[in-house]
Scaffold this active site. Structure first.
Site, mmCIF file in Angstrom:
data_model
loop_
_atom_site.group_PDB
_atom_site.id
_atom_site.type_symbol
_atom_site.label_atom_id
_atom_site.label_comp_id
_atom_site.label_asym_id
_atom_site.label_seq_id
_atom_site.Cartn_x
_atom_site.Cartn_y
_atom_site.Cartn_z
ATOM 1 N N TYR A 1 33.287 45.204 33.791
ATOM 2 C CA TYR A 1 34.291 44.263 33.296
ATOM 3 C C TYR A 1 35.560 45.015 32.889
ATOM 4 O O TYR A 1 36.683 44.605 33.232
ATOM 5 C CB TYR A 1 33.722 43.482 32.108
ATOM 6 C CG TYR A 1 34.599 42.345 31.633
ATOM 7 C CD1 TYR A 1 34.561 41.103 32.262
ATOM 8 C CD2 TYR A 1 35.470 42.512 30.553
ATOM 9 C CE1 TYR A 1 35.366 40.060 31.826
ATOM 10 C CE2 TYR A 1 36.279 41.478 30.107
ATOM 11 C CZ TYR A 1 36.220 40.250 30.755
ATOM 12 O OH TYR A 1 37.023 39.222 30.320
ATOM 13 N N SER B 1 42.717 40.870 30.077
ATOM 14 C CA SER B 1 41.800 40.944 28.943
ATOM 15 C C SER B 1 42.323 41.987 27.951
ATOM 16 O O SER B 1 43.177 42.816 28.293
ATOM 17 C CB SER B 1 40.410 41.368 29.445
ATOM 18 O OG SER B 1 39.541 41.712 28.387
#
Length: 251
Positions: A156, A143
Site C-alpha cells: 500500500y 494517501s
C-alpha cells in the site's frame, strides 16, 4: 459571472464508488452538477439512489480493476451511457496488512495491480479521450503514505508513493494539452479500510492524539477538494498532491 465550481453538464467516472471515500466524492460531484458513472466489483445501489435523488444521471459499470482488462470497456460504457466523459477519479483501492518479513507476493501483487497499475492505465485511457476533446480532469487518490512510510502495509505504501509520482509525471506530459492531473491525499478516514485501526484501542488513541482536528475524517470531508479539482476553478493547478488530513502532516 458563472460559478467556476459548477460541474453542470459534466460527466465524472469514479472507480470504487459503492461506499466510503468513493461514494463521498461521487455525491459531492453530483451535488455540483455532474452526472456519474461508477465502476467497481460491487453494485453501487446506495450511491446510485443518492445520486439520482439529486437529479443527476447515473451509470453503474461492473469491473474488477485488479486487472487492466476492463479499462477500455469502462470508458466506452461511460461514453455510451452518459454521452460524454470529462472527469476521472481513480479511487478504487486495496490494502493488505502484515509485517514486512511475512508479507506475501500475492498481497503485494493484488494491491499494486489495483492501486497503481490500474490507476495508471485508467488515466492513460481517459487521457487519450481528454487530449482528443481538448481537456479533462484526473483526480488520483493518494494517501498520508504518499508522504510517510507507515507500518505493516508495504505494498500500500509503495502504491500510494507511486500515485504521487505518476500524478506529477502525467501533469508534466499533459498540462499543455488542457488536462489537469492532481491528487487528494486523505488523512485517517473512517472507512472500511481503517476498521482494524479504529477497533484497536491503543492505535485509535495514538492516531487521534496526532490529528490536530482531533477526529477521524469522513468521506464527505473530501467533497470540496474533489469539486475544486474537477472544476474550472483549478484550471491552473497541475501535479499537486493535496492533503485533506485534519492537520496530520502539520504535526
Amino acid at each position: 459571472m458563472t460559478n467556476p465550481f459548477s460541474l453542470k453538464g459534466k460527466v465524472a467516472l469514479v472507480t470504487g464508488a459503492n461506499t466510503g471515500l468513493g461514494q463521498g466524492i461521487a455525491l459531492a460531484l453530483a451535488e455540483a452538477g455532474a452526472d456519474i458513472a461508477a465502476a467497481g466489483i460491487q453494485a453501487p445501489t446506495d450511491t446510485q439512489a443518492k445520486v439520482e435523488a439529486l437529479g443527476r444521471r447515473f451509470v453503474a459499470i461492473e469491473a474488477n480493476l485488479i486487472s487492466v482488462e476492463p479499462i477500455e470497456r469502462v470508458v466506452k460504457e461511460t461514453l455510451d451511457g452518459l454521452g460524454g466523459f470529462d472527469i476521472l477519479v481513480n479511487n478504487a483501492g486495496l490494502i493488505r496488512r502484515a509485517d514486512a518479513v511475512d508479507f506475501s507476493e500475492k498481497d503485494w501483487d493484488d494491491v499494486m495491480n489495483v492501486n497503481i497499475k490500474s490507476a495508471f492505465f485508467m488515466s492513460q485511457a481517459a487521457g487519450r479521450h481528454f487530449i482528443a476533446q481538448g481537456g479533462g480532469k484526473i483526480i488520483n487518490i493518494a494517501s498520508m503514505l504518499s508522504f510517510q512510510g507507515g507500518i505493516r502495509v508495504p505494498s500500500y505504501t509503495a502504491s500510494k508513493s507511486g500515485i504521487a509520482g505518476i500524478t506529477r509525471l502525467l501533469a508534466n506530459e499533459w498540462a499543455s494539452k488542457g488536462v489537469n492531473i492532481n491528487a487528494i491525499a486523505p488523512g485517517y478516514m473512517a472507512t472500511d479500510n481503517t476498521a482494524q485501526l479504529r477497533a484497536d484501542a491503543d492505535r485509535n488513541k495514538a492516531i487521534l492524539d496526532r490529528i490536530p482536528a482531533a477526529r477521524w475524517g469522513e468521506p464527505s470531508d473530501l467533497g470540496g477538494t474533489a469539486v475544486f479539482l474537477a472544476s474550472r476553478a483549478s484550471d491552473y493547478v497541475n501535479g499537486a498532491v493535496i492533503p485533506v488530513d485534519g492537520g496530520w502532516l502539520a504535526r
